[in-house]
Scaffold this motif. Structure first.
Motif, PDB file in Angstrom:
ATOM      1  N   PHE A   1       0.880  -1.225  -0.063  1.00  0.00           N
ATOM      2  CA  PHE A   1       0.005  -0.039  -0.028  1.00  0.00           C
ATOM      3  C   PHE A   1       0.879   1.215   0.017  1.00  0.00           C
ATOM      4  O   PHE A   1       1.928   1.250   0.786  1.00  0.00           O
ATOM      5  N   PHE A   2       0.614   2.317  -0.708  1.00  0.00           N
ATOM      6  CA  PHE A   2       1.307   3.236  -1.037  1.00  0.00           C
ATOM      7  C   PHE A   2       0.313   4.587  -0.506  1.00  0.00           C
ATOM      8  O   PHE A   2      -0.896   4.685  -1.218  1.00  0.00           O
ATOM      9  N   LEU A   3       0.520   5.398   0.505  1.00  0.00           N
ATOM     10  CA  LEU A   3      -0.341   6.493   0.836  1.00  0.00           C
ATOM     11  C   LEU A   3       0.473   7.797   0.508  1.00  0.00           C
ATOM     12  O   LEU A   3       1.571   7.890   1.000  1.00  0.00           O
ATOM     13  N   LEU A   4      -0.191   8.580  -0.402  1.00  0.00           N
ATOM     14  CA  LEU A   4       0.236   9.545  -0.992  1.00  0.00           C
ATOM     15  C   LEU A   4      -0.218  11.059  -0.367  1.00  0.00           C
ATOM     16  O   LEU A   4      -1.384  10.982  -0.269  1.00  0.00           O
TER      17      LEU A   4
ATOM     18  N   TYR B   1      -4.818  13.633  -0.761  1.00  0.00           N
ATOM     19  CA  TYR B   1      -4.471  12.389  -0.647  1.00  0.00           C
ATOM     20  C   TYR B   1      -4.885  11.416  -1.420  1.00  0.00           C
ATOM     21  O   TYR B   1      -6.000  11.567  -1.915  1.00  0.00           O
ATOM     22  N   LEU B   2      -3.990  10.269  -1.537  1.00  0.00           N
ATOM     23  CA  LEU B   2      -4.495   9.275  -2.595  1.00  0.00           C
ATOM     24  C   LEU B   2      -3.926   8.147  -1.879  1.00  0.00           C
ATOM     25  O   LEU B   2      -2.817   8.011  -1.376  1.00  0.00           O
ATOM     26  N   PHE B   3      -4.655   6.813  -2.069  1.00  0.00           N
ATOM     27  CA  PHE B   3      -4.191   5.473  -1.676  1.00  0.00           C
ATOM     28  C   PHE B   3      -4.006   4.671  -2.826  1.00  0.00           C
ATOM     29  O   PHE B   3      -5.109   4.534  -3.662  1.00  0.00           O
ATOM     30  N   ILE B   4      -2.894   4.166  -2.952  1.00  0.00           N
ATOM     31  CA  ILE B   4      -2.453   3.217  -4.131  1.00  0.00           C
ATOM     32  C   ILE B   4      -2.517   1.661  -3.495  1.00  0.00           C
ATOM     33  O   ILE B   4      -1.690   1.460  -2.963  1.00  0.00           O
TER      34      ILE B   4
ATOM     35  N   ASN C   1       5.430  17.022  -0.769  1.00  0.00           N
ATOM     36  CA  ASN C   1       4.976  16.074  -1.230  1.00  0.00           C
ATOM     37  C   ASN C   1       5.240  14.683  -0.305  1.00  0.00           C
ATOM     38  O   ASN C   1       6.496  14.770   0.276  1.00  0.00           O
ATOM     39  N   ALA C   2       4.543  13.739   0.009  1.00  0.00           N
ATOM     40  CA  ALA C   2       4.698  12.803   0.866  1.00  0.00           C
ATOM     41  C   ALA C   2       4.371  11.383   0.490  1.00  0.00           C
ATOM     42  O   ALA C   2       3.429  11.280  -0.134  1.00  0.00           O
TER      43      ALA C   2
END
Length: 572
Positions: free
Chosen positions: A88-91, A100-103, A389-390
């Motif tokens: 999981f990538f939390l952006l 915010y976006l969750f890949i 950005n994080a």
């Protein structure tokens, strides 16, 4: 008089314009004076941190650096993640109004998978879901890296993957963590000729300093770098993967690979006290829901003023209730997860009201146990760039070295994430946790996970959290968040003694140094059973950005060998 009146109006207008200009000249420097954060990487391996920082210094953003770190970890931490795994990538996309976006790059079950896949004669065969190609779900990390680069990065995928390709080809020295994980899975690694050849030295755990090279993995990374998503999920590499898996007894198909796509999901976002926002993992992670429920319950309890044992009692009680609800969560593409109800204020108020300040609640009084079973050797990293950005990313192949099966000629070590499903629909798993009907094996499904990359964002600060650790991930992240809310330094977030309650078994699991004798006596008086797990666990990587000053603090867990690195400070 008329000319005088017009002169007066002009003078008034001139004074107003001058005042506005002075105000603007004061405001603009103030806005400009707010410094950008120093680009920072915190990862569980120094070579991966160096790879990420090198990409940031080359002009890449946090998303490019995330590609570099994840790929480097696939090389130097084959026991924790890799091209054959998922995650999981939390952006956080910076700017005046961050988004915010969750890949979701979680693995998917092969299309031939069925609920009875691991049943023989009506009995679950656990070894089949743990070791070998039948245990492997379709990997998601390659798709996740391609997505990060093409949709969010500044640099090419070839640039971001270059450090990992070099590490795979030139090799890296084996360290103590590699040795301990390889020892844990030595028998399984020996059982697969390709894994034994790549990850052992003459059938034994390599000595510290042994240079481990993976030229086949370098070639697979180069395929991904040159062709992106298609370089892994179609063409020659995909054919090799499918043929290698099926030759050894697996059930993959070319359609499995061709149909794999990451899913962009909306992160779970919850308002906390003091205008803080919790941004965390949505299903198929059960961890984000557990952390949100736990924090919202604790806000109604005097945890901050409580001494060590009483705080642990309250934390254990909210975790007990949060993990109880885990049985209702599954892959949201297949299961209707009742998130609004689980996070509704009246529901959480009811749960909180059932907590006694002096007595543990027997788990049996709360009903059906939650399903829970995950390997602990995941990995996590946190990244922040100069634009705000994080990325907080948690990646896994489940048990150390996954299925301990490497597809010949590819260097791709496969996961054993199929064991994260309820592999025995009628029974319980190796941890005596009953099966969840929401998490049954099924074609194309993503297994439930505890991986929980998390941000807490506010006007003043951004904090990033995450760790490996299987079912203990949510409790570890929760404890780190409580240290943050207590205004402790970042080193305390990752170093504090850890404890955990997961509803069933009904006990507080804890590290050897988590409690002193007085605290343990108090907890036992409250009715808790304590279980010293005999070792320290987890490997947190955290970042804290103080927005007004631009200062960034980062810390890597002292339990591991990780390293946090920062770009040089900008010259005045």
């Amino acid at each position: 008089m008329l000319s005088l009146g017009m002169h007066s109006r002009r003078s008034a207008n001139s004074r107003l314009a001058h005042a506005l200009l002075v105000l603007l000249l004061c405001v603009v420097p103030a806005l400009q004076a707010q410094p950008a954060p120093r680009a920072t990487v915190a990862s569980p391996h120094p070579l991966a941190s160096e790879a990420g920082l090198s990409i940031l210094l080359a002009g890449g953003n946090a998303f490019d650096a995330a590609v570099a770190v994840a790929a480097a970890l696939a090389v130097v931490e084959p026991y924790g993640s890799g091209l054959g795994g998922g995650g999981f990538f939390l952006l956080r996309q910076g700017g005046s109004s961050p988004s915010y976006l969750f890949i979701d790059a979680r693995e998917r079950a092969p299309l031939k998978a069925r609920p009875d896949l691991y049943l023989k004669g009506g009995q679950a065969q656990r070894r089949l879901s743990l070791d070998g190609p039948l245990a492997a779900a379709i990997p998601g990390i390659p798709a996740g890296l391609a997505e990060l680069s093409s949709r969010h990065g500044r640099l090419s995928l070839e640039q971001s993957l270059a450090p990992a390709i070099r590490l795979a080809r030139e090799g890296f020295p084996v360290d103590r963590v590699y040795q301990s994980r390889a020892q844990m899975r030595l028998a399984a690694l020996r059982d697969d000729a390709e894994s034994a050849r790549l990850f052992l030295d003459a059938g034994e755990v390599p000595a510290q300093g042994f240079v481990l090279r993976q030229p086949e993995l370098a070639a697979s990374l180069e395929q991904l770098a040159s062709a992106g998503h298609a370089g892994f999920y179609s063409g020659e590499l995909a054919t090799r993967l499918v043929e290698g898996v099926n030759r050894a007894g697996g059930i993959w198909s070319m359609e499995d690979l061709a149909s794999y796509q990451v899913v962009e999901r909306i992160p779970l976002q919850v308002s906390l006290a003091d205008d803080r926002q919790l941004i965390t993992a949505p299903p198929p992670s059960a961890g984000g829901v557990a952390i949100a429920q736990s924090l919202l319950m604790l806000q109604q309890l005097p945890w901050r003023e409580a001494e060590r044992a009483q705080r642990a009692h309250l934390v254990a009680e909210v975790l007990r209730r949060a993990y109880h609800d885990r049985r209702l969560i599954g892959d949201p593409d297949y299961v209707d997860t009742p998130l609004p109800r689980l996070l509704a204020p009246d529901y959480l108020e009811g749960l909180t009201a059932s907590i006694s300040s002096r007595k543990a609640t027997p788990s049996t009084s709360l009903g059906t146990p939650a399903a829970l079973h995950e390997g602990e050797d995941t990995t996590h990293f946190s990244i922040l760039d100069g634009d705000g950005n994080a990325v907080a990313a948690t990646l896994s192949i489940n048990l150390p070295f996954g299925a301990a099966f490497t597809v010949p000629g590819t260097g791709v070590l496969l996961n054993d994430e199929m064991d994260d499903f309820a592999v025995d629909p009628a029974g319980s798993n190796a941890y005596d946790l009953e099966a969840s009907q929401a998490n049954l094996v099924g074609p194309g499904r993503r297994p439930l996970s505890s991986m929980t990359p998390t941000f807490i964002d506010s006007a003043d600060q951004l904090a990033s959290f995450g760790t490996p650790g299987g079912s203990r991930i949510p409790s570890m992240v929760l404890l780190a968040i409580l240290e943050y809310l207590d205004e402790q330094p970042v080193q305390a977030w990752v170093a504090a003694g850890r404890y955990h309650h997961q509803f069933h078994p009904d006990r507080i699991q804890h590290e050897p140094d988590a409690f002193d004798e007085d605290a343990m006596a108090t907890l036992r008086e409250r009715g808790h059973t304590l279980d010293n797990v005999g070792r320290r666990y987890g490997n947190q990587q955290v970042i804290l950005w103080h927005k007004s000053s631009g200062q960034v603090d980062a810390a890597s867990d002292p339990r591991g060998i990780g390293q946090s690195l920062q770009a040089p400070a900008a010259k005045p």
